[in-house]
Design a protein around this motif. Structure first.
Motif, PDB file in Angstrom:
ATOM      1  N   ALA A 173       5.036  31.385 -17.056  1.00  0.00           N
ATOM      2  CA  ALA A 173       4.418  32.013 -18.223  1.00  0.00           C
ATOM      3  C   ALA A 173       4.882  31.378 -19.535  1.00  0.00           C
ATOM      4  N   VAL A 174       6.056  30.715 -19.533  1.00  0.00           N
ATOM      5  CA  VAL A 174       6.559  30.138 -20.787  1.00  0.00           C
ATOM      6  C   VAL A 174       6.523  28.615 -20.762  1.00  0.00           C
ATOM      7  N   VAL A 175       5.969  28.038 -19.682  1.00  0.00           N
ATOM      8  CA  VAL A 175       5.915  26.570 -19.587  1.00  0.00           C
ATOM      9  C   VAL A 175       5.110  25.984 -20.741  1.00  0.00           C
ATOM     10  N   GLU A 176       3.985  26.615 -21.027  1.00  0.00           N
ATOM     11  CA  GLU A 176       3.129  26.090 -22.089  1.00  0.00           C
ATOM     12  C   GLU A 176       3.836  26.160 -23.453  1.00  0.00           C
ATOM     13  N   ALA A 177       4.534  27.282 -23.688  1.00  0.00           N
ATOM     14  CA  ALA A 177       5.257  27.420 -24.959  1.00  0.00           C
ATOM     15  C   ALA A 177       6.365  26.384 -25.059  1.00  0.00           C
ATOM     16  N   ASN A 178       7.096  26.178 -23.963  1.00  0.00           N
ATOM     17  CA  ASN A 178       8.157  25.173 -23.962  1.00  0.00           C
ATOM     18  C   ASN A 178       7.601  23.768 -24.151  1.00  0.00           C
ATOM     19  N   ASN A 179       6.453  23.515 -23.549  1.00  0.00           N
ATOM     20  CA  ASN A 179       5.817  22.203 -23.738  1.00  0.00           C
ATOM     21  C   ASN A 179       5.452  21.977 -25.205  1.00  0.00           C
ATOM     22  N   GLU A 180       4.926  23.038 -25.820  1.00  0.00           N
ATOM     23  CA  GLU A 180       4.549  22.940 -27.229  1.00  0.00           C
ATOM     24  C   GLU A 180       5.787  22.696 -28.099  1.00  0.00           C
ATOM     25  N   ILE A 181       6.890  23.378 -27.741  1.00  0.00           N
ATOM     26  CA  ILE A 181       8.142  23.171 -28.492  1.00  0.00           C
ATOM     27  C   ILE A 181       8.602  21.729 -28.365  1.00  0.00           C
ATOM     28  N   LYS A 182       8.496  21.149 -27.140  1.00  0.00           N
ATOM     29  CA  LYS A 182       8.898  19.759 -26.923  1.00  0.00           C
ATOM     30  C   LYS A 182       8.077  18.805 -27.778  1.00  0.00           C
ATOM     31  N   VAL A 183       6.786  19.061 -27.862  1.00  0.00           N
ATOM     32  CA  VAL A 183       5.912  18.208 -28.680  1.00  0.00           C
ATOM     33  C   VAL A 183       6.307  18.314 -30.152  1.00  0.00           C
ATOM     34  N   LEU A 184       6.539  19.565 -30.571  1.00  0.00           N
ATOM     35  CA  LEU A 184       6.929  19.771 -31.971  1.00  0.00           C
ATOM     36  C   LEU A 184       8.284  19.121 -32.274  1.00  0.00           C
ATOM     37  N   GLN A 185       9.220  19.186 -31.340  1.00  0.00           N
ATOM     38  CA  GLN A 185      10.533  18.568 -31.544  1.00  0.00           C
ATOM     39  C   GLN A 185      10.421  17.052 -31.643  1.00  0.00           C
ATOM     40  N   SER A 186       9.486  16.491 -30.887  1.00  0.00           N
ATOM     41  CA  SER A 186       9.255  15.046 -30.991  1.00  0.00           C
ATOM     42  C   SER A 186       8.694  14.690 -32.365  1.00  0.00           C
ATOM     43  N   ARG A 187       7.763  15.514 -32.826  1.00  0.00           N
ATOM     44  CA  ARG A 187       7.220  15.301 -34.169  1.00  0.00           C
ATOM     45  C   ARG A 187       8.310  15.490 -35.231  1.00  0.00           C
ATOM     46  N   GLU A 188       9.205  16.463 -34.998  1.00  0.00           N
ATOM     47  CA  GLU A 188      10.313  16.702 -35.935  1.00  0.00           C
ATOM     48  C   GLU A 188      11.214  15.474 -36.027  1.00  0.00           C
ATOM     49  N   ALA A 189      11.556  14.899 -34.875  1.00  0.00           N
ATOM     50  CA  ALA A 189      12.418  13.714 -34.864  1.00  0.00           C
ATOM     51  C   ALA A 189      11.757  12.559 -35.600  1.00  0.00           C
ATOM     52  N   ASP A 190      10.457  12.408 -35.386  1.00  0.00           N
ATOM     53  CA  ASP A 190       9.742  11.333 -36.084  1.00  0.00           C
ATOM     54  C   ASP A 190       9.750  11.554 -37.594  1.00  0.00           C
ATOM     55  N   GLU A 191       9.557  12.807 -38.000  1.00  0.00           N
ATOM     56  CA  GLU A 191       9.534  13.105 -39.433  1.00  0.00           C
ATOM     57  C   GLU A 191      10.920  12.900 -40.054  1.00  0.00           C
ATOM     58  N   ILE A 192      11.956  13.310 -39.321  1.00  0.00           N
ATOM     59  CA  ILE A 192      13.322  13.087 -39.823  1.00  0.00           C
ATOM     60  C   ILE A 192      13.600  11.604 -39.965  1.00  0.00           C
ATOM     61  N   GLU A 193      13.179  10.826 -38.986  1.00  0.00           N
ATOM     62  CA  GLU A 193      13.369   9.375 -39.060  1.00  0.00           C
ATOM     63  C   GLU A 193      12.638   8.791 -40.266  1.00  0.00           C
ATOM     64  N   ARG A 194      11.435   9.306 -40.522  1.00  0.00           N
ATOM     65  CA  ARG A 194      10.675   8.824 -41.675  1.00  0.00           C
ATOM     66  C   ARG A 194      11.386   9.167 -42.981  1.00  0.00           C
TER      67      ARG A 194
END
Length: 745
Positions: free
Chosen positions: A254-275
């Motif tokens: 039931a929370v796999v989709e939410a966790n997947n979304e968090i992983k995607v957002l964390q990847s975007r966060e890392a990219d933004e921090i790097e920028r």
């Protein structure tokens, strides 16, 4: 052949390295500490003056405003160079850049707040002497402004970094709008997943399957701890197992989709921090030159203010520098000795003499004296203020040599004498007109006769080379050499035979006396034995010692006389100061009273003028009413009385010293009676009038302007028979002035 010049060795013999270490301890950053430890004495007067001027300005700023804060300056040259080349810096490096920018800005703002500082002219000059040394006057404008002016604050970049980077591990949400949105979405998804899992932990259905009713994370995904035997009862993905194997961490479907979304957002966060970091790095790199220049000037200022702090610690003063080899230290103190125990002493060299031969007993302070002279010379040439009294003079030398202490070397198989001679050979080969040589125990370590002869030859050679030399010795022959040789002077360290203790005072011009016999007697040696020892001393040496003893007694007597004279002079100056102060107070009081009287006179004069004008206006109105003669007479009498009262008040206020005119002057007798047609003065109103008829016993009829009246003879003053006389002429024998009166000659 020259054996080479090792200045570090000579500086170390004078303990210059220990002063640099003390200076480095007052610096707040590594680079300024390195600069302090590598500081070298300057070779020219102009360079030494520039450094000393900076130290004095820092000293004055510290006194007026306290010291600026240098924070935790760090050398960021390498990170900035990499940033300028396109590299991405770490968060720690960005924070170091921001800290340096903060320090640069705070230093600039500190100077701006205190920008009204100005330093009084301090004449720094050489005395007239050999070589016609130059004279300099320090700039009254702070010499530190060149460093403060080179600081380039960059509040924009500083704020960019500090607002974006919270620590070396964390970037702030506000670093960019995109990062803020991403992290808000992560928090929203995390809350959604956590809420679902917390509902499962509270559910009666799942509670029996859970090891603990908690929500945790594995591999960045939200999971719940499930008992291993019930892993099939909870549908989901297993991410980890406990070390005991009894617990598995399951991510429910039931929370796999939410966790997947968090992983995607964390990847975007890392990219933004790097920028963001890349952008900040590129921005910092673009300002590389100005930041590095500001940092280097801040480091220089840190070193200069450290010198100012050290000057306060040592209770130091600014010496007067010269390039003529003149040393005149007044009440000098060795800066490395205990300030409570050190005895101030006067040291001079290079003025009336070029060579100073210091004699006296061991532990009497001879070595400390030449060490103090050498160390203070090196300090002054390095821009230090020195622990000596005001108006002390220091010389800037090309080279300073020191042969002090036992430098016996086992490796080189050199004896004490050999090592000293090796040093002296090196000094002789490298000395010149701008050289200071300090030699301890000259000629010691060998046969006394040969050692004394060699010592005299060495001093002679150094003097011929123009070198300024101070040497300590025990040889009596050198005392006589100093007495008969031009430009060579004796000196000694005073020793109190009564207490058997040295006073550590250096006495220039007085050869050291031999105290061996006197000390032996004081310690209880048999007098016959001491007398027998005296018989073995050559008669010539004995006579010399007698002369020295006589000089010592004369010196002590002169010092006592000088103390008495100084005491009397101090008392006379105190009495003079008190007298001058009292006289000044009396003069100020008199001036104050006079000003007060003048002000009162001016006020009364103005009032009298206004009231007189009003009365005359009334008289003019009544003149037009010719039939009302009673009113005219009444008003005229009133006007005369009021005018007389006002004039008297003005004269009294205007002349506080002499006061009122005596009654005799007010009621002076007429030399003769007035005749008809004669012009007279009415004293009470200060106006002229014409006599109309012969006077009777007490009165006379007169006409003043359009007014006819009978005036008392006591009020009449004869001024001659001038019809065109000025009505405002004063009484004979007096001069009317504005607010005062004085007798004529």
């Amino acid at each position: 052949m020259s054996m080479g010049l090792n200045t570090e060795k000579h500086y170390k013999a004078l303990e210059y390295d220990k002063i640099l270490k003390r200076l480095s301890e007052r610096c707040s950053c590594e680079d300024s500490r390195s600069l302090a430890l590598s500081l070298k004495p300057q070779k020219t007067l102009a360079e030494a003056l520039a450094l000393l001027n900076q130290t004095e300005d820092a000293y004055i700023l510290l006194a007026k405003f306290g010291g600026p804060s240098f924070g935790t300056l760090k050398n960021i040259g390498n990170p900035l160079a990499r940033a300028a080349a396109g590299s991405t810096l770490s968060l720690r490096e960005l924070l170091d850049i921001a800290e340096d920018l903060r320090v640069i800005r705070s230093l600039s703002e500190w100077r701006a707040r205190n920008n009204n500082i100005s330093k009084p002219n301090n004449k720094t000059s050489a005395a007239d002497g050999a070589g016609s040394p130059k004279s300099y006057i320090l700039n009254p404008i702070s010499s530190l402004d060149v460093f403060f002016g080179a600081l380039t604050p960059n509040k924009f970049l500083e704020d960019k970094i500090t607002s974006a980077v919270l620590s070396e591990d964390e970037v702030a949400d506000s670093a960019s709008p995109e990062l803020y949105d991403i992290r808000r979405a992560i928090r929203r998804q995390s809350a959604k997943a956590r809420e679902h899992l917390e509902n499962m932990t509270r559910s009666a259905h799942y509670r029996a399957y859970l090891q603990d009713a908690i929500v945790t994370q594995r591999n960045g995904r939200f999971v719940i701890p499930v008992k291993n035997e019930h892993r099939g009862e909870v549908a989901g993905l297993v991410h980890d197992t406990s070390s005991s194997g009894q617990t598995v961490f399951v991510e429910p479907m039931a929370v796999v989709e939410a966790n997947n979304e968090i992983k995607v957002l964390q990847s975007r966060e890392a990219d933004e921090i790097e920028r963001i970091i890349s952008e900040l790095s590129a921005m910092a790199g673009s300002f590389k030159d100005s930041i590095i220049a500001g940092y280097e000037n801040a480091v220089e200022l840190n070193l200069i203010f450290a010198k100012g702090h050290l000057a306060y610690d040592m209770k130091a003063s600014v010496p007067l520098l010269n390039d003529g080899g003149i040393i005149d230290f007044k009440k000098a103190r060795h800066p490395l000795l205990d300030p409570k125990a050190v005895v101030p002493t006067d040291i001079n060299l290079g003025g009336d003499f070029d060579t100073l031969v210091i004699t006296g007993p061991n532990t009497g302070g001879k070595t400390v004296s030449i060490k103090t002279a050498g160390l203070l010379t090196l300090m002054a040439a390095s821009g230090f203020m020195i622990p000596a009294a005001d108006n002390s003079r220091a010389a800037v030398f090309d080279r300073v040599f020191a042969d002090i202490g036992d430098e016996q070397s086992i490796e080189q198989s050199l004896s004490t004498f050999s090592s000293h001679i090796t040093n002296i050979i090196n000094i002789i080969e490298n000395c010149g007109g701008s050289t200071l040589a300090l030699i301890d125990e000259l000629g010691a370590g060998t046969d006394p006769v040969e050692g004394a002869a060699l010592a005299m030859a060495i001093l002679e050679r150094l003097c011929i080379c123009g070198c300024k030399t101070a040497a300590t010795t025990h040889y009596a022959e050198l005392k006589a050499y100093a007495l008969r040789t031009p430009r060579v002077q004796n000196a000694s360290c005073e020793f109190d035979v009564n207490t058997l203790r040295p006073t550590y005072r250096l006495l220039v011009g007085v050869p050291g006396r031999s105290n061996a016999f006197a000390i032996s007697e004081r310690l209880g040696m048999e007098k016959a034995l001491v007398d027998r020892a005296r018989e073995f001393v050559a008669s010539e040496n004995a006579r010399f010692e007698d002369v020295v003893d006589s000089l010592e007694k004369s010196r002590l007597e002169m010092e006592k006389e000088k103390e008495i004279a100084e005491d009397l002079r101090a008392k006379a100056e105190k009495a003079k100061d008190e007298t001058e102060k009292r006289r000044s107070e009396i003069e100020k009081a008199a001036e104050k009273e006079l000003e007060k009287a003048k002000g009162e006179a001016k006020r009364l004069t103005e009032n009298a003028k206004r009231e007189a004008a009003a009365l005359l206006n009334e008289i003019e109105l009544l003149r037009k009413e010719k039939n009302n003669t009673d009113n005219i007479a009444t008003l005229a009498g009133r006007a005369k009385a009021e005018m007389k009262r006002r004039v008297t008040a003005v004269e009294d206020a205007a002349d506080p010293v002499f006061g009122k005119i005596s009654a005799a002057e007010e009621d002076c007798a007429l030399p003769r009676m007035p005749v008809p047609g004669e012009t007279v003065l009415l004293a009470d109103i200060g106006r002229e009038a014409v006599v109309l008829s012969p006077p009777d016993k007490n009165n006379v009829e007169v006409q003043a302007g359009i007014i006819k009246m009978r005036a008392p003879l006591a009020n009449i003053r004869l001024i001659g028979n001038k019809k065109d006389a000025n009505p405002a002429n004063p009484l004979p024998g007096f001069i009317k002035t504005s607010g005062s009166r004085a007798k004529t000659e």
